[in-house]
Design a protein around this motif. Structure first.
Motif, short mmCIF file in Angstrom:
data_model
loop_
_atom_site.label_atom_id
_atom_site.label_comp_id
_atom_site.label_asym_id
_atom_site.label_seq_id
_atom_site.Cartn_x
_atom_site.Cartn_y
_atom_site.Cartn_z
N HIS A 316 -10.78 -0.94 1.08
CA HIS A 316 -10.79 -2.39 1.32
C HIS A 316 -11.30 -3.14 0.09
CE1 HIS A 316 -10.69 -6.05 3.60
NE2 HIS A 316 -11.98 -6.26 3.44
N GLN A 317 -12.28 -2.60 -0.58
CA GLN A 317 -12.78 -3.23 -1.80
C GLN A 317 -11.70 -3.29 -2.87
OE1 GLN A 317 -16.31 -1.01 -2.85
NE2 GLN A 317 -17.39 -1.62 -0.98
N GLN A 318 -10.91 -2.23 -2.99
CA GLN A 318 -9.80 -2.24 -3.95
C GLN A 318 -8.79 -3.32 -3.60
OE1 GLN A 318 -8.94 2.03 -3.28
NE2 GLN A 318 -8.90 2.24 -5.51
N VAL A 319 -8.49 -3.45 -2.32
CA VAL A 319 -7.54 -4.47 -1.88
C VAL A 319 -8.09 -5.86 -2.19
CG1 VAL A 319 -6.46 -5.53 0.15
CG2 VAL A 319 -6.46 -3.03 -0.12
N MET A 320 -9.34 -6.12 -1.81
CA MET A 320 -9.92 -7.45 -1.99
C MET A 320 -10.06 -7.81 -3.46
SD MET A 320 -10.26 -8.94 0.91
CE MET A 320 -8.66 -8.18 1.25
N LYS A 321 -10.41 -6.85 -4.29
CA LYS A 321 -10.52 -7.11 -5.73
C LYS A 321 -9.15 -7.48 -6.30
CE LYS A 321 -12.49 -7.23 -9.78
NZ LYS A 321 -13.41 -8.33 -10.15
N SER A 322 -8.11 -6.80 -5.83
CA SER A 322 -6.76 -7.12 -6.29
C SER A 322 -6.34 -8.52 -5.83
CB SER A 322 -5.77 -6.08 -5.77
OG SER A 322 -6.07 -4.79 -6.28
N VAL A 323 -6.71 -8.89 -4.60
CA VAL A 323 -6.39 -10.22 -4.09
C VAL A 323 -7.13 -11.29 -4.90
CG1 VAL A 323 -6.64 -11.75 -2.10
CG2 VAL A 323 -5.81 -9.42 -1.77
N GLU A 324 -8.38 -11.04 -5.23
CA GLU A 324 -9.13 -11.98 -6.06
C GLU A 324 -8.45 -12.23 -7.40
OE1 GLU A 324 -13.06 -10.48 -6.54
OE2 GLU A 324 -13.50 -10.48 -4.38
N LEU A 325 -7.74 -11.20 -7.89
CA LEU A 325 -7.07 -11.31 -9.19
C LEU A 325 -5.63 -11.80 -9.06
CD1 LEU A 325 -8.47 -8.03 -10.79
CD2 LEU A 325 -9.09 -10.39 -11.40
N GLY A 326 -5.21 -12.14 -7.82
CA GLY A 326 -3.90 -12.76 -7.65
C GLY A 326 -2.89 -12.03 -6.81
N LEU A 348 0.95 -5.14 -0.40
CA LEU A 348 0.55 -6.10 -1.43
C LEU A 348 1.72 -6.36 -2.37
CD1 LEU A 348 -2.97 -4.76 -2.56
CD2 LEU A 348 -2.48 -6.59 -0.93
N THR A 349 1.91 -7.63 -2.74
CA THR A 349 2.87 -8.00 -3.78
C THR A 349 2.13 -8.82 -4.85
OG1 THR A 349 3.49 -10.03 -2.60
CG2 THR A 349 4.79 -8.05 -2.14
N ASN A 350 2.89 -9.31 -5.82
CA ASN A 350 2.31 -10.07 -6.95
C ASN A 350 1.24 -9.26 -7.67
OD1 ASN A 350 3.95 -12.08 -5.98
ND2 ASN A 350 2.32 -13.54 -5.54
N VAL A 351 1.44 -7.96 -7.77
CA VAL A 351 0.46 -7.07 -8.40
C VAL A 351 0.72 -7.01 -9.89
CG1 VAL A 351 -0.35 -4.68 -8.52
CG2 VAL A 351 0.16 -5.72 -6.30
N THR A 352 -0.35 -7.15 -10.67
CA THR A 352 -0.25 -7.10 -12.13
C THR A 352 -1.17 -6.02 -12.69
OG1 THR A 352 -1.91 -8.87 -12.28
CG2 THR A 352 0.41 -9.53 -12.34
N SER A 353 -1.02 -5.77 -13.98
CA SER A 353 -1.65 -4.60 -14.60
C SER A 353 -3.17 -4.69 -14.70
CB SER A 353 -1.06 -4.37 -15.99
OG SER A 353 -1.27 -5.49 -16.81
N ASN A 354 -3.76 -5.84 -14.41
CA ASN A 354 -5.22 -5.97 -14.47
C ASN A 354 -5.91 -5.71 -13.13
OD1 ASN A 354 -4.14 -8.33 -13.33
ND2 ASN A 354 -5.88 -9.56 -13.98
N MET A 355 -5.15 -5.23 -12.15
CA MET A 355 -5.68 -5.08 -10.78
C MET A 355 -5.91 -3.62 -10.42
SD MET A 355 -3.13 -7.69 -8.79
CE MET A 355 -2.91 -9.40 -9.31
N PRO A 356 -6.87 -3.35 -9.55
CA PRO A 356 -7.01 -1.98 -9.02
C PRO A 356 -5.74 -1.48 -8.37
CG PRO A 356 -8.93 -3.31 -8.44
CD PRO A 356 -7.93 -4.25 -9.06
N ALA A 357 -4.99 -2.37 -7.71
CA ALA A 357 -3.77 -1.96 -7.04
C ALA A 357 -2.75 -1.38 -8.00
CB ALA A 357 -3.15 -3.15 -6.29
N TYR A 358 -2.82 -1.77 -9.25
CA TYR A 358 -1.88 -1.30 -10.27
C TYR A 358 -2.37 -0.02 -10.93
CZ TYR A 358 1.58 -1.73 -14.05
OH TYR A 358 2.63 -1.52 -14.94
N ASN A 359 -3.67 0.07 -11.15
CA ASN A 359 -4.21 1.13 -12.00
C ASN A 359 -4.90 2.26 -11.26
OD1 ASN A 359 -3.68 -0.05 -14.69
ND2 ASN A 359 -5.03 -1.68 -13.95
N GLU A 360 -5.29 2.04 -10.01
CA GLU A 360 -6.07 3.05 -9.29
C GLU A 360 -5.27 3.63 -8.13
OE1 GLU A 360 -9.66 1.13 -8.03
OE2 GLU A 360 -10.22 0.50 -10.06
#
Length: 456
Positions: A316-326, A348-360
């Motif tokens: 959930h923390q990974q999801v919320m951190k990604s949402v905070e970043l857009g 999740l959509t609108n995922v970019t390379s600075n997010m946990p969703a992209y890198n982790e």
């Protein structure tokens, strides 16, 4: 220090087990060295194969009870637990049929009168195994290891101690001599001492990247062989000529099997921009229609809990951190309001390379959807990760898909199918997903001395 067995569907403590002290552990590991001499030299391969056949029979005889234990201890749907036990039995059958062929001496033409390669056992092998497939991961390691003539020591995940003890009992019921397969009742703090023990010759680990780095570091200092199957962030590429309905069905299965808690689960859905919106809408509709949380023993339940509260919190923390970043939540993104460790299936959509969703790695029921402008762009996105375990490509142009499959940086790529493991096919990763192979001929030879013998 005690190991606790907690029911993920309720959060209730089921059982506790005391761990071994260092002296007990040392005695068991030392004894394993003595057992190796008898097992490797006095037990012919044909006798080991006969035991393997009985091992598969015991698994199927006790399938229901073992599946119930898996569900109780790590939360897997009962139907999936039944399938896991059956898959372990099929693994036994596979190696019972092929072990003699895989381990046979291989003649090689040379200047000698006769020369050949022999596959000889190494000795005592430690398996450090995870909780997400508490039987399959262990059998995938142990079956080829002991059949090749080695001794197997198991350090299982601390949250599935009952499964670990049950596996040891399955080997005993099948007729394996004491000491051929032994469960070590220890925490992770004692793994290093086992690796460094002079009796142990090799280590197999399935687990996280940090755990793999630690095990590889210690084993490297001791010059001991390792096989590592670590995390994954598998790409699921959908080309513009794919059958969207078929791809969505594969996406649901590939992402949410085992509540998404699988190294080879599809995690990054890379979809051609021409069909991305349609795919995402159908993916969302399928998720919202198909998943019902409940008791994982109930056949009507389709959404199982995650294995532990800390794992759910981390996800959930990974999801919320990604949402905070857009990032944008299309569906899900929260823990269900009920007892147990249930997380809503999430996109999740609108995922970019600075997010946990992209890198982790997201180890739970969360999918991310990325858009690709063309096949080359899709392949570039697929390879833009430190992981390289598996992946899949969906499309009706098979020639293009096969070319892309060869270019995907992964240990396996499936075309028009979600990634899965099969005893007949080698399994393992590249990059930060580890090295070495399990299953097939390669798997049973990993913990052998591949020895040249030259005669004149």
């Amino acid at each position: 220090m005690a190991m606790q067995s907690i029911n993920p569907a309720t959060g209730e403590l089921v059982a506790e087990f005391d761990t071994w002290d260092q002296a007990t552990l040392d005695d068991v590991v030392t004894q394993a060295g003595y057992e190796f001499a008898d097992w490797s030299k006095l037990t012919p391969l044909e006798d080991r194969v006969a035991l393997l056949k009985r091992l598969g029979d015991v698994l199927m005889d006790d399938q229901s009870l073992l599946a119930e234990l898996i569900t109780l201890e790590m939360g897997k749907l009962y139907s999936e637990a039944l399938a896991e036990v059956e898959k372990c039995a099929l693994l036994c059958d596979y190696y019972a049929e092929h072990a003699e062929q895989f381990l046979a001496d291989e003649p090689v033409e040379s200047d000698a009168s006769r020369s050949y390669v022999a596959y000889l056992p190494l000795g005592v092998v430690l398996g450090v195994m995870p909780w997400n497939y508490p039987f399959w991961q262990v059998f995938r390691f142990a079956v080829p290891t002991v059949t090749a003539g080695n001794i197997a020591l198991l350090k299982h995940a601390s949250n599935v101690p009952q499964c670990a003890l049950a596996i040891e009992e399955v080997f005993r019921k099948a007729g394996y001599p004491d000491g051929i397969f032994t469960n070590l009742m220890i925490g992770s703090d004692k793994v290093e001492s086992v690796i460094r023990h002079p009796t142990v010759r090799a280590v197999s680990l399935t687990g996280s990247e940090p755990a793999g780095r630690k095990v590889a570091s210690v084993a490297g200092e001791e010059l001991k062989k390792t096989v590592l199957e670590l995390g994954g962030s598998d790409a699921f590429i959908v080309l513009d000529n794919a059958d969207i309905k078929q791809a969505v069905a594969g996406a649901v299965k590939g992402r949410f099997l085992n509540a998404g808690q699988s190294c080879i689960a599809a995690k990054r859905f890379i979809v051609d921009s021409m069909i991305a919106d349609d795919f995402t809408a159908q993916f969302q509709a399928a998720i919202e229609d198909q998943f019902v949380a409940g008791d994982p023993m109930d056949k009507e339940t389709t959404l199982a809990p995650m294995a532990r509260q800390d794992l759910l919190d981390e996800l959930h923390q990974q999801v919320m951190k990604s949402v905070e970043l857009g990032a944008k939540i299309i569906t899900g993104g929260y823990q269900l309001d009920r007892p147990g460790y249930y997380y809503a299936p999430t996109i999740l959509t609108n995922v970019t390379s600075n997010m946990p969703a992209y890198n982790e790695e997201f180890f739970g029921p969360v999918a991310i959807v990325l858009k690709a402008s063309e096949p080359a762009h899709a392949l570039g996105l697929a390879n833009a990760t430190d992981f390289g375990l598996g992946g899949s490509i969906w499309g009706n142009d098979i020639a293009t898909a096969e070319t892309m499959a060869r270019g995907m940086e992964s240990g396996a790529t499936f075309i028009n199918s979600s990634t899965f493991s099969d005893p007949r096919l080698p399994f393992g990763g590249v990059k930060n997903s580890g090295y070495g192979r399990e299953l097939s001929a390669q798997g049973i030879r990993e913990f052998t001395n591949i020895k040249t013998i030259w005669v004149k």
